[in-house]
Design an enzyme around this catalytic site. Structure first.
Site, short mmCIF file in Angstrom:
data_model
loop_
_atom_site.label_atom_id
_atom_site.label_comp_id
_atom_site.label_asym_id
_atom_site.label_seq_id
_atom_site.Cartn_x
_atom_site.Cartn_y
_atom_site.Cartn_z
N LYS A 110 23.28 52.61 31.65
CA LYS A 110 22.35 52.43 32.77
C LYS A 110 23.13 52.31 34.08
CE LYS A 110 20.57 49.05 34.89
NZ LYS A 110 20.70 49.65 36.24
N GLU A 166 32.73 42.45 33.21
CA GLU A 166 33.74 42.64 34.26
C GLU A 166 33.03 42.32 35.56
OE1 GLU A 166 35.54 43.63 37.18
OE2 GLU A 166 35.39 45.75 36.66
N CYS A 176 35.63 45.24 43.21
CA CYS A 176 35.73 43.90 42.62
C CYS A 176 37.13 43.35 42.78
CB CYS A 176 35.31 43.94 41.16
SG CYS A 176 36.11 45.23 40.21
N GLU A 182 32.37 36.42 47.46
CA GLU A 182 32.70 37.84 47.49
C GLU A 182 31.85 38.51 48.58
OE1 GLU A 182 31.59 39.96 43.86
OE2 GLU A 182 33.49 41.01 43.94
#
Ligand code: NAD
Ligand code: MN
Length: 487
Positions: free
Chosen positions: A175, A250, A284, A381
């Site tokens: 997906k 992750e 990331c 982040e």
């Protein structure tokens, strides 16, 4: 150099299938219509899982490892043959500079080749036990895998997920993020063209809270592999708990880039600029916290800022462009809100930090100096072209600041002292450490997080184990009967 935009369906059981719901995708850098992309319903997910289950016990189970290896090489060749189309599609869809995307396409090729070879390492072991018992183990594919990938590296992430799963003999329902499904759909089509049997790879774009959560909680899924935010990762883990599924995650990062005064600044500075601004900071493992020893702090900030100011920001399809647009205007507003918060918390905006007018979700390379690690901009982040630069007094304080984060994905160290580099490698809480080297992802080298950056490793031989079950077989080789109850 326009890509002929075409309409894409869902990819289920080896063919494009029309979706009931279709969404227009616009290029984030220009606002122009790119394609009409499908959204999968729950029924579509059911159909994809049925196809994946049938292939798992059928055509794919009958495909020997050498043939799987050949197919992965053939898919790598097909990516090479179609690299221009894939790169343009990705660049237009994500808004990312095509110079970066070309490298990502090359890495996708290398990754399939790596796993084509790594198949040879799939083997159980055997040993005699207690003289008369023989033990051997079988490695079997874990089964049908739900793989959920984000919008920042749609092709790369699909590749990182698909290659080890296929090498292990699993089948997949992938997906993508509904905003960036195009290269994953094209990749599935290429896999089919080179001979991967129908049902082995299925691609069902859709929204996370609907299509994504339906897929992850589905009883016919054996394993879930996810890349995205830590918040969604936690939700995925909860959804995958009933019935229980194997999970690998992750997740996000706030990775430190530690610069000591004894480092070669001529290398450390341009590398540090690259480490935050490639992919416009939407990575990331972006090194978004730059920690600099006090004695060189002012010099570093001034030279870093001069270099960042020279970055070429603009049209993603211009080969000279180094920083493209962000994924959407909505995301740009979030990035800018973080910068405003940094200002309020007392950070100094040494470069950028202004919302620009005009078309496209562009945000200027931004430097926040005089940052303290407790500030929100150093803890959260931001996922945009925003770096925070934090001073430290000595090695001990550098390690303490670096580890004072909920995340632990990557850390880069710049030092002229090799012993110090190795000392930090053992003390830093991160899945990977770069010493005097900015790059992060190499097929063959394990990649993944400590702490809230997730668990499981990608890109490596170790990854195969996350797609395999170990079955222990115990065989009596003695001549005596056991008769444990003495009956
Ligand atoms: P997200 O984690 O919500 O989305 C990632 C993927 O998960 C997408 O495919 C999404 O559709 C899917 N998803 C979302 N909710 C789901 C659910 N309940 N069940 C199943 N699947 C679900 O990320 P986002 O909202 O697109 O971005 C938000 C922030 O996440 C970013 O600003 C960034 O900080 C971070 N992020 C990190 C990465 C990474 O590479 N680690 C990638 C993308 C985003
Ligand atoms: Mn989302």
């Amino acid at each position: 150099m326009a890509v002929a935009t075409r309409d894409y369906g869902l990819w289920i059981d080896g063919a494009f299938v029309d979706a009931e719901e279709v969404r227009e995708l616009h290029e984030p850098a220009s606002g122009e219509l790119l394609a009409r992309a499908p959204l999968a319903s729950n029924d579509d997910v059911d159909r994809a899982l049925t196809a994946a289950r049938a292939a798992l016990g059928g055509a794919w189970a009958k495909t020997p490892p050498t043939e799987r290896s050949r197919l992965l090489h053939a898919l790598a060749d097909a990516i090479v043959a179609n690299r221009k189309e894939l790169a343009e599609l990705e660049s237009r869809n994500v808004g990312k500079a095509i110079s970066s995307v070309k490298l990502e396409v090359n890495q996708a090729v290398e990754n399939f080749r790596f796993y084509a070879s790594a198949i040879a390492s799939i083997a159980g072991r055997s040993s005699p036990i207690g003289g008369s018992l023989l033990f051997y183990s079988l490695k079997e594919p874990v089964g049908v895998c739900a793989q959920i990938v984000p919008w920042n590296y749609p092709l790369t992430m699909a590749t990182w997920k698909l290659a080890p799963a296929l090498a292990a003999g699993c089948t997949v329902v992938l997906k993508p993020d509904p905003a960036t499904p195009l290269t994953a759909l094209r990749l599935a089509e290429l896999a089919s063209e080179v001979g991967v049997p129908p049902g082995v790879v299925n691609v069902v774009p859709g929204d996370g809270p609907t299509t994504g959560s339906y897929l992850v909680s589905h009883p016919d899924v054996d394993k879930v592999a996810f890349t995205g935010s830590t918040r969604t990762g936690a939700e995925i883990m909860r959804l995958a708990a009933s019935p229980l599924k194997r999970v690998t995650l992750e997740l996000g990062g706030k990775s430190p880039n530690i610069v000591f005064a004894d480092a070669n600044l001529d290398d450390a500075i341009p590398s540090s600029v690259w480490s935050i601004y490639y992919a416009a900071g939407q990575s990331c493992e972006a090194r978004s916290r730059v920690l600099v020893e006090t004695s060189v702090y002012d010099e570093f900030v001034s030279r870093f800022t001069d270099a960042a100011r020279r970055l070429k920001v603009g049209d993603p399809l211009d080969p000279e462009t180094q920083v493209g647009s962000l994924i959407s205007d909505n995301h740009r507003q979030k990035v800018h809100a973080f910068v405003e918060q940094g200002r309020d918390e007392g950070a100094e905006v040494a470069l950028g930090g202004e919302l620009q007018n005009g078309n496209g979700a562009f945000y200027p390379p931004t430097v926040l100096a005089k940052v303290e690690n407790r500030m929100t901009v150093a803890q959260e982040e931001i996922f945009g072209p925003v770096v925070t630069v934090i001073p430290f007094a000595d090695e001990k304080e550098a390690v303490a600041i670096a580890n004072d984060s909920k995340y632990g994905l990557y850390a880069t160290v710049w030092t002229g002292d090799p012993a110090r580099g190795h000392r930090l490698a053992s003390r830093l809480e991160a899945g990977s450490i770069g010493i005097n080297m900015p790059y992060t992802a190499f097929p063959g080298i394990p990649f993944g997080g400590y702490k809230q950056s997730g668990f499981g490793r990608e890109l490596a031989v170790e990854t195969l184990d996350l797609y395999l079950e170990t079955k222990s077989v115990l065989v009596a080789t003695g001549s005596r009967a056991f008769n444990p109850f003495g009956l």
